[in-house]
Design an enzyme around this catalytic site. Structure first.
Site, mmCIF file in Angstrom:
data_model
loop_
_atom_site.group_PDB
_atom_site.id
_atom_site.type_symbol
_atom_site.label_atom_id
_atom_site.label_comp_id
_atom_site.label_asym_id
_atom_site.label_seq_id
_atom_site.Cartn_x
_atom_site.Cartn_y
_atom_site.Cartn_z
ATOM 1 N N HIS A 175 0.768 -1.222 -0.016
ATOM 2 C CA HIS A 175 0.111 -0.046 0.039
ATOM 3 C C HIS A 175 0.883 1.277 0.128
ATOM 4 O O HIS A 175 0.512 2.123 -0.886
ATOM 5 C CB HIS A 175 -0.822 -0.153 1.306
ATOM 6 C CG HIS A 175 -1.834 -1.075 1.561
ATOM 7 N ND1 HIS A 175 -2.081 -1.715 2.470
ATOM 8 C CD2 HIS A 175 -2.810 -1.492 0.216
ATOM 9 C CE1 HIS A 175 -3.216 -2.471 2.234
ATOM 10 N NE2 HIS A 175 -3.610 -2.316 1.127
ATOM 11 N N LYS B 216 -17.459 -6.902 6.839
ATOM 12 C CA LYS B 216 -15.998 -7.674 7.517
ATOM 13 C C LYS B 216 -15.617 -7.515 8.806
ATOM 14 O O LYS B 216 -16.100 -6.538 9.684
ATOM 15 C CB LYS B 216 -15.058 -6.924 6.587
ATOM 16 C CG LYS B 216 -14.795 -7.451 5.252
ATOM 17 C CD LYS B 216 -13.416 -6.766 4.518
ATOM 18 C CE LYS B 216 -13.302 -7.095 3.116
ATOM 19 N NZ LYS B 216 -12.074 -6.509 2.680
ATOM 20 N N ARG C 134 -1.759 -6.252 -8.644
ATOM 21 C CA ARG C 134 -0.742 -7.094 -8.318
ATOM 22 C C ARG C 134 -0.465 -8.216 -9.349
ATOM 23 O O ARG C 134 0.587 -8.712 -9.692
ATOM 24 C CB ARG C 134 -0.996 -7.720 -7.047
ATOM 25 C CG ARG C 134 -0.809 -6.882 -5.746
ATOM 26 C CD ARG C 134 -1.258 -7.352 -4.381
ATOM 27 N NE ARG C 134 -2.615 -7.597 -4.705
ATOM 28 C CZ ARG C 134 -3.676 -7.940 -3.552
ATOM 29 N NH1 ARG C 134 -3.129 -7.961 -2.552
ATOM 30 N NH2 ARG C 134 -4.758 -7.911 -3.802
ATOM 31 N N SER D 187 -3.105 -7.495 3.048
ATOM 32 C CA SER D 187 -3.326 -7.119 4.451
ATOM 33 C C SER D 187 -3.816 -8.738 4.882
ATOM 34 O O SER D 187 -3.597 -8.867 6.229
ATOM 35 C CB SER D 187 -4.439 -6.423 4.743
ATOM 36 O OG SER D 187 -4.288 -4.866 4.280
HETATM 37 O O1 PNS Z 1 -9.054 -2.981 0.481
HETATM 38 P P1 PNS Z 1 -10.413 -3.235 -0.168
HETATM 39 O O2 PNS Z 1 -11.127 -4.008 0.792
HETATM 40 O O3 PNS Z 1 -10.181 -4.481 -1.301
HETATM 41 O O4 PNS Z 1 -10.850 -2.156 -0.704
HETATM 42 C C1 PNS Z 1 -12.344 -2.270 -1.601
HETATM 43 C C2 PNS Z 1 -13.078 -0.726 -1.820
HETATM 44 C C3 PNS Z 1 -12.995 0.001 -0.447
HETATM 45 C C4 PNS Z 1 -11.950 -0.071 -2.922
HETATM 46 C C5 PNS Z 1 -14.264 -1.036 -2.480
HETATM 47 O O5 PNS Z 1 -15.088 -2.133 -1.598
HETATM 48 C C6 PNS Z 1 -15.160 0.037 -2.376
HETATM 49 O O6 PNS Z 1 -14.943 1.126 -3.155
HETATM 50 N N1 PNS Z 1 -16.244 0.040 -1.521
HETATM 51 C C7 PNS Z 1 -17.349 1.278 -1.591
HETATM 52 C C8 PNS Z 1 -18.617 1.038 -2.007
HETATM 53 C C9 PNS Z 1 -18.711 1.270 -3.600
HETATM 54 O O7 PNS Z 1 -18.615 2.155 -4.106
HETATM 55 N N2 PNS Z 1 -19.033 -0.050 -4.340
HETATM 56 C C10 PNS Z 1 -19.216 0.236 -5.715
HETATM 57 C C11 PNS Z 1 -17.920 0.023 -6.353
HETATM 58 S S1 PNS Z 1 -18.314 -0.280 -8.257
#
Ligand code: PNS
Length: 161
Positions: free
Chosen positions: A17, A41, A90, A128
């Site tokens: 990150h 989660k 990645r 993570s």
């Molecule tokens: O570190 P992560 O858990 O992989 O991050 C995921 C994240 C936060 C990028 C994704 O879950 C997100 O953008 N969530 C916000 C809700 C949202 O906008 N959902 C629609 C995406 S198309």
């Protein structure tokens, strides 16, 4: 002023990150590292704790702000006046999901583009989840996360384990 958002769970922040944050922060005037409030989660760290770990490890980067959000990322980006979402890739396996999210986010907010940075090869395996798994089983997380937050992760893993 060009603002970008780097969203994620950051439970906890890893060297992968931080590599993305560092590289993206020289491309934008303002980089918001945004921690998602995710009710689904069961995290190791609270949102406030994750933000504190992020602040501690990015304090040498003046463009970086640490924040949290809930709801849609596309809406949060609009409120913040962001023109871009930054994501790290990645492997090819990350691509399909990220591609779908990038298109959905642009549909929801046509002013928003997603900028993908390829991970540095040395962090390809890192996530993570890997950090948590190693720490929970008593392994060493040296080289996975910044040295200064290793005691925080080890302490929490011992408490949870
Ligand atoms: O570190 P992560 O858990 O992989 O991050 C995921 C994240 C936060 C990028 C994704 O879950 C997100 O953008 N969530 C916000 C809700 C949202 O906008 N959902 C629609 C995406 S198309």
């Amino acid at each position: 002023m060009k603002t970008a958002i780097y969203p994620g769970s950051f439970d906890p922040v890893t060297l992968g990150h931080l590599d993305i944050i560092r590289r993206a922060s020289i491309m934008f005037d303002r980089m918001i590292v945004a921690v998602l409030h995710n009710q689904n989660k069961r995290p190791l760290f609270t949102v406030e704790e994750r933000m504190e770990l992020l602040r501690r490890t990015t304090r040498d980067l003046p463009q970086v702000e640490v924040a949290s959000f809930d709801g849609l990322l596309a809406d949060y980006a609009r409120v913040q006046g962001a023109c871009a979402i930054v994501k790290g890739l990645r492997a090819v396996s990350d691509f399909e999901y990220e591609f779908q999210m990038a298109l959905a986010n642009r549909k929801l907010n046509p002013e928003l583009d997603t900028v993908f940075l390829m991970t540095s090869a040395k962090y390809m395996y890192l996530s993570s989840s890997v950090v948590k798994d190693v720490a929970m089983h008593g392994g060493s997380v040296v080289g996975f996360i910044p040295d200064e937050i290793i005691p925080d992760i080890e302490r929490r893993a011992r408490k949870e384990g």
